[in-house]
Design an enzyme around this catalytic site. Structure first.
Site, PDB file in Angstrom:
ATOM      1  CE  LYS A 183      -2.050   2.936   1.947  1.00 37.18           C
ATOM      2  NZ  LYS A 183      -1.877   4.482   1.756  1.00 37.18           N
ATOM      3  N   GLY A 235       6.433   5.096   8.474  1.00 40.87           N
ATOM      4  CA  GLY A 235       5.702   6.153   8.402  1.00 40.87           C
ATOM      5  C   GLY A 235       5.786   6.841  10.059  1.00 40.87           C
ATOM      6  CB  SER A 236       3.380   9.250  11.467  1.00 44.78           C
ATOM      7  OG  SER A 236       2.214   8.722  11.123  1.00 44.78           O
ATOM      8  CB  THR A 237       5.785   7.837  16.202  1.00 44.53           C
ATOM      9  OG1 THR A 237       7.023   7.931  15.812  1.00 44.53           O
ATOM     10  CG2 THR A 237       5.625   7.153  17.754  1.00 44.53           C
ATOM     11  N   GLY A 240       2.110   4.138  13.510  1.00 45.33           N
ATOM     12  CA  GLY A 240       2.929   2.732  14.149  1.00 45.33           C
ATOM     13  C   GLY A 240       2.167   2.375  15.350  1.00 45.33           C
ATOM     14  CD  GLU A 257      12.351   3.855   9.172  1.00 46.82           C
ATOM     15  OE1 GLU A 257      12.202   4.902   9.937  1.00 46.82           O
ATOM     16  OE2 GLU A 257      12.394   3.973   7.959  1.00 46.82           O
ATOM     17  CB  CYS A 291      12.544   8.605   9.278  1.00 47.65           C
ATOM     18  SG  CYS A 291      13.301   7.439   8.038  1.00 47.65           S
ATOM     19  CD  GLU A 388       9.785  12.541  12.047  1.00 48.68           C
ATOM     20  OE1 GLU A 388       8.544  11.936  11.849  1.00 48.68           O
ATOM     21  OE2 GLU A 388      10.509  11.901  11.550  1.00 48.68           O
TER      22      GLU A 388
END
Ligand code: NDP
Length: 479
Positions: A183, A235-237, A240, A257, A291, A388
């Protein structure tokens, strides 16, 4: 005039053939999505609509899973050598068509052509070559007796390095005998769609690689599908964490990650001009949409003024503009949402008391742009020093002793990467030993190699991609 004058040198976009509309890639061919819904993908440098992509739904994900299960029956009967042949073929085709891929990446994502052409594409091909090389030697990488592939793997990738993240995920998964449902991010699907065409061209067995485009709901449907045996996400925390919670009660493999807020530490004995160059590369590469970007400059106090003055001078020479101009250093911000996020955080940095420096460059009228930005006089508590930003924004913090440098650098919820600049080898080792970061560069930054594992600690995620360790992420102990 603060920048050098150059004549424009525009890479032609005539090499790419973007279709008006794309389906999803299942069973080895493109087909219409069940949802009949679509999304537009635009060029962030012009806001021009490039194409319409399918918004995959739960039924599409289910079709992709059924296709992948059929693909697995074929793929699992092949030897490592046979799997490697497909991966080598893909690597060679990527090389052959790298100019086309690079232009497409820059059009769809906004990154400068010199980066997509000279960094992303060579790295993409290198990843396929590297993992092709391991496919028939898995037992030499680790003792893989008693280990087996997960089977049907769901992979969700972000918009900052679309094709490179595809290669980090797809190549090791296929090399180890898994089959894939990918995706891509909704703002950058085009290179993944072209990659699907290559899969058709090399005759990859149907169902081994499936591609469902869409948005976050499509990603969530992939995560929630009960027949997925492993999820690999970059992607973003925030997303995640959602994925980890969503999969907590299932027997499923997971690699995350996530974000970062890397410290780039410059000691007073560093080669200053080289360090300035490394700091610039560390934060302004790919508009700071990285990142592992060195987004916190952790600077020894007694060189602060000299360093900042050189850094500002160097920043003035950065050329911001058309991603297809070969002279461009900083391209477009990937989306309006990302631009809004960067602007909000930068305004907050000013409100909290940081001193802001922005270069005098002229920004194009259309599209999404942000001037290279440096904050000094920032406190570790400011949001610009903690969150971030994922944009061309560097925040400076100062230290007096090496111990203080470590304390400041580790004072973050993230732990993905760090940089150290000093002429003393012993100081590099002392510092690296104490930093909580998955990747640490010394007297350089943002260097990547397919043979080197990459991944983080703390809220930067877990699991490793790349290298021998990247193979383990796609193998599990046989039950
Ligand atoms: P996301 O984490 O939302 O996007 C990453 C991928 O996950 C995309 O393919 C996205 O799809 C997909 N996704 C979104 N929601 C879900 C969900 N609920 N379940 C499964 N998949 C999902 O990042 P954003 O694009 O929103 O960026 C936000 C911030 O994240 C950035 O400002 C940056 O700070 C950080 N980021 C970090 C990255 C990294 O490499 N560490 C990469 C990208 C962003 P879609 O794009 O279609 O929404």
């Amino acid at each position: 005039m603060n920048k050098w004058d150059y004549a424009e040198s525009i890479e032609s976009s005539s090499i790419v053939n973007i279709q008006k509309k794309y389906g999803i890639f299942i069973d080895g061919k493109f087909q219409s999505s069940n949802s009949k819904k679509s999304l537009k993908t635009i060029s962030p440098s012009t806001e021009e609509v490039l194409s319409t992509i399918s918004l995959g739904n739960k039924n599409d994900i289910n079709d992709a899973v059924q296709s992948a299960k059929e693909g697995l029956k074929i793929w699992s009967k092949l030897s490592g050598t046979q799997r490697a042949k497909y991966l080598f073929k893909l690597a060679r085709l990527i090389q052959e068509r790298s100019r086309e891929f690079a232009v497409l990446e820059s059009l769809d994502g906004g990154k400068p052509i010199k980066e997509s052409r000279d960094f992303d594409l060579p790295q993409v091909a290198a990843n396929f070559f590297y993992f092709a090389g391991w496919a028939d030697k898995l037992n030499l990488s680790w003792n893989t007796n008693g280990m087996k592939p997960y089977g049907v793997v769901g992979q969700i990738i972000p918009w900052n390095f679309p094709l490179l993240m595809l290669s980090w995920k797809v190549a090791p998964a296929l090399a180890t005998g898994n089959v894939v449902i990918l995706k891509p991010a909704e703002s950058t699907p085009l290179t993944a769609l072209l990659f699907a065409e290559l899969c058709e061209e090399v005759g990859l067995p149907p169902g081994v690689f499936n591609l469902v485009t869409g948005d976050g709901t499509t990603g969530a449907a992939l995560v929630q599908h009960p027949e997925i045996s492993k999820i690999a996400f970059t992607g973003s925390t925030g997303v995640g964490k959602y994925i980890q919670k969503e999969t907590a009660d299932r027997d499923i493999g997971l690699t995350l990650e996530l974000g970062g807020k890397a410290a780039n530490i410059v000691f007073n004995d560093a080669a200053i001009d080289q360090a300035v160059e490394g700091v610039v590369n560390g934060i302004f590469f790919n508009q700071g949409h990285v990142c592992c970007a060195g987004s916190r400059l952790v600077l020894q106090e007694d060189i602060h003024d000299q360093f900042v003055s050189k850094l500002e001078k160097r920043m003035q020479s950065l050329r911001v503009g058309n991603p297809l101009d070969k002279n461009t250093d900083i391209g477009a911000i990937n989306s309006r949402e990302q631009l809004d996020k960067i602007s909000e955080l930068v305004n907050n940095g000013v409100d909290e008391g940081g001193s802001i420096f922005q270069t005098e460059c002229e920004l194009p009228q259309n599209g999404f742009w942000f001037k290279p930005t440096l904050f000094t006089n920032a406190q570790p508590s400011y949001r610009i020093a903690r969150e971030e930003i994922f944009g061309p924004v560097l925040t400076t913090l100062t230290f007096r002793t090496p111990e203080e440098a470590i304390e400041i650098s580790n004072n973050t919820e993230y732990g993905l990467s760090a940089g150290i600049w000093t002429e003393k080898g012993s100081k590099i080792l002392w510092t690296a030993d104490r930093l909580q970061a998955g990747v640490i560069w010394a007297n350089t930054f943002n260097k990547f190699d397919p043979a080197s594992p990459f991944g983080g600690y703390k809220e930067s995620g877990f699991g490793r991609e790349g290298g021998r360790h990247g193979l383990l992420s796609y193998l599990k102990v046989q039950s």
